[in-house]
Design an enzyme around this catalytic site. Structure first.
Site, PDB file in Angstrom:
ATOM      1  CE1 TYR A  80      -4.038   1.774   0.974  1.00  0.00           C
ATOM      2  CE2 TYR A  80      -2.669   3.291   1.847  1.00  0.00           C
ATOM      3  CZ  TYR A  80      -3.696   2.837   1.501  1.00  0.00           C
ATOM      4  OH  TYR A  80      -4.946   4.344   1.111  1.00  0.00           O
ATOM      5  CG  PHE A 132      -8.550  15.384 -24.972  1.00  0.00           C
ATOM      6  CD1 PHE A 132      -9.141  14.737 -25.700  1.00  0.00           C
ATOM      7  CD2 PHE A 132      -9.040  14.438 -23.908  1.00  0.00           C
ATOM      8  CE1 PHE A 132      -9.718  12.838 -26.290  1.00  0.00           C
ATOM      9  CE2 PHE A 132      -9.566  12.916 -23.578  1.00  0.00           C
ATOM     10  CZ  PHE A 132      -9.748  12.585 -24.980  1.00  0.00           C
TER      11      PHE A 132
HETATM   12  N1  F0G Z   1      -5.048  14.332 -22.543  1.00  0.00           N
HETATM   13  C1  F0G Z   1      -5.262  14.165 -24.052  1.00  0.00           C
HETATM   14  C2  F0G Z   1      -4.730  14.542 -25.123  1.00  0.00           C
HETATM   15  C3  F0G Z   1      -5.893  12.617 -24.385  1.00  0.00           C
HETATM   16  O1  F0G Z   1      -5.596  11.750 -25.256  1.00  0.00           O
HETATM   17  C4  F0G Z   1      -6.435  11.622 -23.478  1.00  0.00           C
HETATM   18  C5  F0G Z   1      -6.922  10.701 -23.463  1.00  0.00           C
HETATM   19  C6  F0G Z   1      -6.673  12.592 -22.091  1.00  0.00           C
HETATM   20  C7  F0G Z   1      -6.126  13.382 -21.591  1.00  0.00           C
HETATM   21  C8  F0G Z   1      -6.810  11.309 -20.786  1.00  0.00           C
HETATM   22  O2  F0G Z   1      -6.298  10.194 -20.471  1.00  0.00           O
HETATM   23  O3  F0G Z   1      -7.920   8.504 -20.990  1.00  0.00           O
HETATM   24  O4  F0G Z   1      -5.985   8.743 -19.968  1.00  0.00           O
HETATM   25  O5  F0G Z   1      -8.322   9.968 -18.698  1.00  0.00           O
HETATM   26  N2  F0G Z   1      -7.938  10.201 -24.783  1.00  0.00           N
HETATM   27  C9  F0G Z   1      -8.442   8.944 -25.282  1.00  0.00           C
HETATM   28  C10 F0G Z   1      -8.813   8.724 -26.685  1.00  0.00           C
HETATM   29  C11 F0G Z   1      -9.694   8.512 -24.050  1.00  0.00           C
HETATM   30  O6  F0G Z   1      -9.226   7.419 -26.683  1.00  0.00           O
HETATM   31  O7  F0G Z   1      -8.209   9.580 -27.463  1.00  0.00           O
HETATM   32  P1  F0G Z   1      -7.180   9.249 -20.206  1.00  0.00           P
END
Ligand code: F0G
Length: 482
Positions: A80, A132
């Site tokens: 943990y 995003f």
């Molecule tokens: N930032 C970017 C540029 C991403 O492409 C993603 C995830 C995230 C943050 C979030 O990360 O999924 O680990 O919580 N992109 C995925 C996609 C979901 O399918 O393009 P996450």
């Protein structure tokens, strides 16, 4: 990928790995695919994986692991608190990003939750090259807003700009002067950009963004989730960097940043995430949220086995032979489709091959979700699951009206080291067929529309009987073929 020339003069991306574990695939007949697509509310997120032939929904958490990653998972130190696995992860992240402080999180959006909770206040503005979905949702949840400052070339589907993800520097400076640096908790660089085709930024552009941030004393933050593709593009497309190693480019980028966060579902070929910080006061502001939302400070919601896989995966992300596989397969697919007249985003970016749904389905208006309709049509035509990246993926405006996406895209993500070139050829073939029959494809209507991140669980129906006509044409052209 290695520089191997073919005697025949052909130019093909050559895999620098071999496949030693396989998974059987299933391709249901076209009538069944139509039925399954409608069971899933015409939303590819709601399909069952067992019904999918090529899963091109995402490259997140679905990349093939290497033998060395699998081996590392066996020596995980399960505790943990204070596990050796955590120490190995921190050491590796420090080695790569050169930042003193590190907080573990279970995935990328968990990092965004912590960053927004700790740093964003109501009325704040966060400039970024492009948003995003989850990033924007966390910033707006805290009462902040997002300003997108990508260069205008980014939104042209086809041109020869090698770095369409670049910031528009004069607009960044003008925005800072307009809202005041005190209302800007950080500037965020997304390298590369997810929603506009995985397009990269140049190292030079990042230097310029950093100079502006330093001038106004604003934190600079990198979302490194898609960094491995961006690193490859810097090396391949930026003249001044062609003799640098991937590690040297990474070190130069990191030196410009105050905070770097990443989803290890993409960067690191595993599942997890983390936040690296240069300054102790940032660490202190965020640290208390880790045990609250994620888990104890030495695992942050991740399994130790995945953390061991990330440690090896991060090293692999520094290997040009490994990180070039995705971009080169994507480039192959995009160029082949372009040759056949299919509208795709060019130059090809990272992440996946992006079909330009507005040009593909000129007759389907924004409000009938052309990119969503194309995703449904492609599943019916091929068993391939893509992801809508258009108006469906946007949040409605506050008055309830639609916010039309700048680009209506169907993203066909390329999970790394997963599909062979003949499977990519199949995808190209079915997309070309669909393009030749595009007049048969119609729009979609919402049946159930969630208010947040509606693209994940919203359900839609076809407008009219276009799917029946598409299936009939498939049978006419392909006979009894699957
Ligand atoms: N930032 C970017 C540029 C991403 O492409 C993603 C995830 C995230 C943050 C979030 O990360 O999924 O680990 O919580 N992109 C995925 C996609 C979901 O399918 O393009 P996450």
């Amino acid at each position: 990928m290695a520089n191997v020339k073919f005697f025949s003069g052909k130019s093909l991306p050559l895999e620098m790995h071999k496949v030693r574990i396989v998974q059987k695939l299933n391709l249901p007949p076209v009538e069944k695919r139509q039925f399954l697509m409608n069971e899933a509310g015409n939303n590819t997120f709601l399909l069952q994986n067992r019904d999918v032939f090529m899963d091109m929904l995402t490259d997140s958490g679905v990349n093939a692991m290497s033998d060395l990653q699998q081996a590392a998972m066996l020596r995980a130190d399960d505790a943990y608190a204070g596990s050796e696995t955590y120490n190995r992860m921190v050491t590796k992240v420090r080695e790569i990003f050169g930042m003193e402080y590190f907080l573990p999180v279970h995935q990328g959006r968990a990092a965004e939750n912590i960053l927004a909770t700790a740093l964003v206040k109501p009325g704040d503005v966060v400039p970024m090259n492009f948003h995003f979905t989850t990033t924007k949702a966390h910033i707006t949840r805290m009462g902040g807003s997002v300003e997108e400052l990508v260069i205008p070339e980014a939104l042209e589907p086809i041109n020869d700009c090698p770095f369409k993800g670049n910031f528009d520097i004069p607009r960044l400076e003008a925005l800072i002067q307009k809202v005041g640096p005190e209302h800007i908790p950080f500037v965020r660089i997304e390298a590369g950009t997810n929603l506009i085709g995985g397009q990269p930024l140049s190292l030079q552009n990042m230097r310029e963004v950093s100079a502006v941030c330093k001038k106004y004393n604003i934190r600079l933050m990198l979302d490194a989730s898609l960094l491995q593709d961006n690193l490859y593009f810097i090396k391949a497309r930026e003249e001044a960097c062609k003799n640098m190693t991937i590690r040297e480019i990474t070190a130069e980028i990191s030196a410009l940043m105050d905070i770097i966060y990443f989803s290890a579902r993409k960067f690191g070929f595993a599942r997890g995430g983390g936040i690296s910080m240069r300054h102790q006061d940032d660490e202190l502001r965020m640290k208390e949220f880790i045990p609250l939302y994620e888990g104890f400070l030495t695992y942050g919601g991740m399994s130790v086995r995945e953390m061991e896989a990330i440690v090896v995966g991060l090293d692999e992300s520094m290997d040009e032979d490994i990180i070039s596989q995705g971009p080169l397969f994507i480039q192959y697919m995009a160029n082949e489709l372009h040759k056949r007249g299919v509208p795709v985003i060019l130059p090809a970016g990272g992440l996946g091959c992006h079909l330009n749904a507005s040009a593909f389905l000129e007759h389907v208006p924004h409000e009938q979700y052309p990119a969503g309709a194309l995703a449904a049509a492609l599943y019916i035509a091929s068993g391939i699951r893509g992801m809508e990246r258009g108006t469906l993926s946007e949040q409605r405006n506050e008055d309830g009206s639609e916010r039309y996406a700048e680009l209506e895209l169907l993203r066909l993500a390329m999970p790394r080291r997963v599909y062979t070139l003949s499977q990519v050829e199949y995808a190209i073939d079915r997309v070309e067929w669909l393009y030749n029959n595009r007049h048969l494809i119609g729009g979609l209507n919402f049946v159930e529309e969630p208010s947040v991140l509606r693209f994940f669980f919203g359900r839609l129906e076809p407008i009219g009987d276009w799917q029946d006509k598409l299936v009939a044409k498939f049978r006419e052209d392909f006979g009894d073929s699957l």
